[in-house]
Scaffold this motif. Structure first.
Motif, short mmCIF file in Angstrom:
data_model
loop_
_atom_site.label_atom_id
_atom_site.label_comp_id
_atom_site.label_asym_id
_atom_site.label_seq_id
_atom_site.Cartn_x
_atom_site.Cartn_y
_atom_site.Cartn_z
N ASP A 16 0.88 -1.16 0.00
CA ASP A 16 0.00 0.00 0.00
C ASP A 16 0.92 1.21 0.00
O ASP A 16 1.08 1.88 1.01
N ARG A 62 -1.54 7.44 0.68
CA ARG A 62 -1.49 5.99 0.51
C ARG A 62 -2.38 5.60 -0.67
O ARG A 62 -3.41 6.22 -0.90
N SER A 79 -4.35 3.14 -0.79
CA SER A 79 -5.68 2.78 -0.29
C SER A 79 -6.52 4.03 -0.03
O SER A 79 -7.72 4.04 -0.30
N ASN A 136 -0.62 4.82 7.58
CA ASN A 136 -1.13 3.51 7.20
C ASN A 136 -2.33 3.19 8.10
O ASN A 136 -2.16 2.85 9.25
#
Ligand code: ADP
Ligand code: ZN
Ligand code: ZN
Length: 723
Positions: free
Chosen positions: A115, A151, A153, A265
């Motif tokens: 990621d 990120r 994601s 994260n």
């Protein structure tokens, strides 16, 4: 040859010894597969004892130690050990519940689905500056530019997120290394004075364990306070654990958190995740690579080596308590864990649980208040509609109908909120009194008009709707009571031009259905919503200005002493849905008890007065939080067997009961029959937690030593929510 002690998920309060050729201290906390009976089980190595009571000839070697993943740390083993002791559950079962299934099987974890952090390349910056026609990839570049880095994601969660692959292929964005996880994304609002005071209070105390209760009215910006506190923890290089009650609430919050900390994260953990994703998230937390873990109750067990802050949103919510297997409370474990790790924990709610509230009154938790909404809107006006001398049309009063009509004229949304505990739409025969009972439970079958079925909401039993009464043959059997579907149908007749949308467990079975319903409501593609509990929780609907509450009275006189607390919480929460943006909101409560103190407090938005009154009643009646309870439940095909077991358990309890412990009589549960089994319960209670815990420990050892019939099952529930 080393002896290896393993916790296995079996309903026995013991650990199991094996041997290993190569196990070392570094393997404590690792998952392991071992032979068990005729098969194989997996568990966790909890120790390397020097000796064992097992005869050497019977010791078997372990089959596989999983060494690709870091071992579970010592503090984690202490945490699950505490949960096992406090809830009187086998350690192996607590571990099995805390670990994702893949890890538990000691499978290899296919880790690092990367990621990466993404940043604009020179080409990307050129594309952005070139004044091309607006497109999704370009919109993505703009977001990324505003955020700095992001990120993958988080970028995917954006509205233009499906262009991430496209932008990567065109070379407009590329992975980069390292960035400060606390770097904030776009759009930090200025804190209100109350929010600032709350943030300053929490960050102002010396580092270490402090429990806080953030009591903030709906819309007061509790989430913003959480995010600021999270930012501080991230800046200090620590991990943040954020608990939410419902899976349904995670997507909204996840995108808000990811948007705020684009370089962090952020890992979600809940039971609806695919196995691989859950294992991956867990391992990222374990190895310290996750910065923020966001999840439902099971995520309270995520190992977090750099833990710096725990946040528990909607701390009063009953879904923090697991209702089967190991009946733990994630909120209570969160508090214990914060103390264990010496970090602050913030419980937040608009309607705190009376347990937490009492802790603040006694000075054990510190209180924080947000009394005003963050965006300048007034709290909704709450009114009671006295229905005692009124003709209701399918449960809808004329006043509620005209309020809905007024919203339709103005292009605003209304919600008819149904407290389903009071209204079960069962089928009944007006001539002989027959009602549709579940053949397996002591519950009634509920009418589902849409697909013409009769269903049991407890065991799932499912039948067609009969055309005539099965007892007397009367052709005119009718739904009795009001369910969401019937109100939906009547609203559609009363307001033929309106778009009526039902939101309940049946219309939102899957997460995808639920999200698409939410999107429909948010886009204004519905005029009247009909909903249950699901609608009460944490969603913003800017055009919703009216909430009509139907059928709330049933909870005023329910047998469960927590029913009024739940009703107050629910009505405060659902009322908070009204008028969140720049339109004032109104809540209309239909009731036959307009002078009831609970409704009087609601009208004034006076949680403090409600809590004070309710706590006085609890103190006088000797209920929690002034006493501590444990419930022993037993079930069997015949009620008599369950009752006999409990009567025996009661005798054992009385023989060993210390001063200050009360043992009540065994009674059948309110819903006695469930899925062909008869259920009964036995309550024990003490004035001090320590007395209860010490007693229950010994009692459980005695009970485990009893021989019981094969068909009998029993479990213990410490701090039960349903009594
Ligand atoms: P709560 O969780 O207390 O119900 P939220 O945190 O969801 O409230 O905040 C309600 C709304 O107010 C959200 O739309 C949020 O973006 C906004 N908000 C929160 N704090 C501020 C602030 N300081 N300034 C402007 N808007 C804010
Ligand atoms: Zn009949
Ligand atoms: Zn049933």
């Amino acid at each position: 040859m080393q002896i290896v002690r393993v916790a296995l998920p079996v309903p026995l309060a013991q650990l199991f010894d094996y041997t290993s050729d190569d196990a070392t201290e570094r393997d404590i906390g690792r998952c392991v597969r071992v032979p068990f009976g005729r098969g194989e089980k997996s568990g966790v190595i909890v120790g390397l004892p020097a000796t064992t009571e097992v005869e050497p000839a019977r010791l078997k070697p372990v089959r596989h130690v999983q060494r690709e993943v870091a071992p579970l740390p010592a503090d984690w083993l202490v945490l699950v050990g505490f949960a096992a002791r406090y809830y009187h559950a086998p350690l192996g079962e607590v571990i099995a519940l805390a670990l994702p299934p893949g890890l538990r099987r000691a499978d290899a974890v296919s880790d690092r689905e990367a990621d990466p952090l993404l940043d604009l390349t020179d080409e990307g910056r050129a594309a952005l500056a070139s004044g091309r026609r607006p497109s999704r990839p370009l919109a993505l570049l703009r977001e990324l530019h505003a955020a700095g880095v992001m990120r993958r994601s988080a970028a995917r969660a954006l509205r233009c997120g499906e262009s991430v692959g496209d932008a990567l292929r065109r070379g407009w964005v590329a992975p980069v290394n390292g960035a400060d996880p606390a770097a904030a994304g776009a759009g930090l609002p200025e804190l209100t004075a109350e929010q600032r005071a709350a943030v300053d209070a929490v960050t102002g105390v010396p580092a270490g364990f402090t429990p806080w209760l953030l009591h903030g009215v709906t819309g007061s910006g509790k989430t913003e306070v959480y995010l600021r506190l999270a930012a501080r923890a991230l800046e200090a290089g620590r991990q943040v654990l954020m608990l939410v009650p419902e899976i349904a609430l995670t997507p909204q919050l996840e995108s808000r958190v990811a948007g705020r900390f684009p370089a962090a994260n952020v890992v979600s953990l809940h039971s609806a995740l695919a196995e691989g994703a859950r294992s991956r998230g867990f391992v990222q937390a374990l190895e310290g690579r996750a910065d923020i873990v966001l999840g439902t109750r099971l995520s309270v067990f995520a190992p977090l080596p750099r833990l710096g802050l725990i946040l528990v949103d909607e701390e009063h919510d009953a879904s923090y308590k697991q209702q089967e297997g190991v009946r733990y409370s994630a909120r209570d474990i969160a508090i214990w864990r914060a103390r264990q790790r010496g970090v602050p924990v913030v419980l937040g709610s608009a309607t705190p649980s009376l347990e937490s509230w009492q802790h603040v009154r006694e000075g054990r938790y510190r209180g924080l208040r947000l009394t005003a909404r963050a965006i300048a809107t007034a709290l909704p006006v709450v009114r009671r509609i006295d229905t005692r001398r009124m003709r209701l049309d399918e449960g809808l009063s004329p006043a509620l109908q005209s309020a809905i009509a007024a919203r339709l004229d103005r292009g605003e949304q209304s919600l008819v909120f149904l407290n389903r505990r009071g209204y079960a739409p069962v089928l009944s025969c007006p001539s002989c009194g027959w009602v549709s009972q579940c053949p397996h439970c002591s519950a009634n079958l509920v009418v589902h008009l849409a697909d013409r079925r009769l269903r049991c909401h407890h065991c799932g039993c499912d039948n067609g709707i009969p055309h005539a009464c099965p007892v007397c043959g009367n052709q005119d059997v009718q739904p009795f009571g009001r369910g969401t579907q019937r109100i939906e149908a009547r609203l559609a007749e009363l307001f033929p031009a309106a778009r009526v949308l039902r939101v309940d467990r049946d219309s939102a079975r899957t997460r995808a259905q639920w999200e698409s319903l939410l999107a429909r409501i948010a886009s204004g593609d519905a005029d009247i919503l009909v909903g249950t509990q699901m609608m009460a929780k944490g969603h913003d609907f800017p055009k919703l200005t009216l909430v009509g509450v139907v059928g709330a009275d049933a909870s005023l006189h329910a047998a469960d002493f927590r029913a009024p607390e739940r009703l107050f919480q629910q009505l405060m929460q659902v009322g908070g849905r009204a008028g969140r943006a720049h339109l004032p909101g109104e809540v209309l409560i239909q009731t036959e008890y307009p002078d009831h103190p609970l409704y009087r407090c609601l009208v004034r938005h006076d949680f403090d007065a409600f809590a004070a009154g309710a706590l006085d009643e609890r103190r006088q009646a000797g209920f929690p939080p002034f006493t501590f309870q444990a419930m022993l439940r037993a079930d069997a095909p015949a009620l008599d067997d369950a009752m006999k077991f409990l009567a025996h358990a009661k005798r054992l309890a009385q023989d060993s009961a210390p001063e200050g412990l009360r043992v009540f009589d065994a009674v059948p549960m309110r819903l006695t029959r469930l899925a062909r089994r008869e259920r009964a319960q036995l309550l024990v209670e003490a004035d001090a937690r320590g007395v209860l815990q010490a007693f229950v420990g010994g009692w459980m050892r005695m009970l485990r030593a009893q021989r019981v019939g094969r068909e009998l099952r029993w479990q213990l529930d410490v701090d039960p929510l349903d009594v």
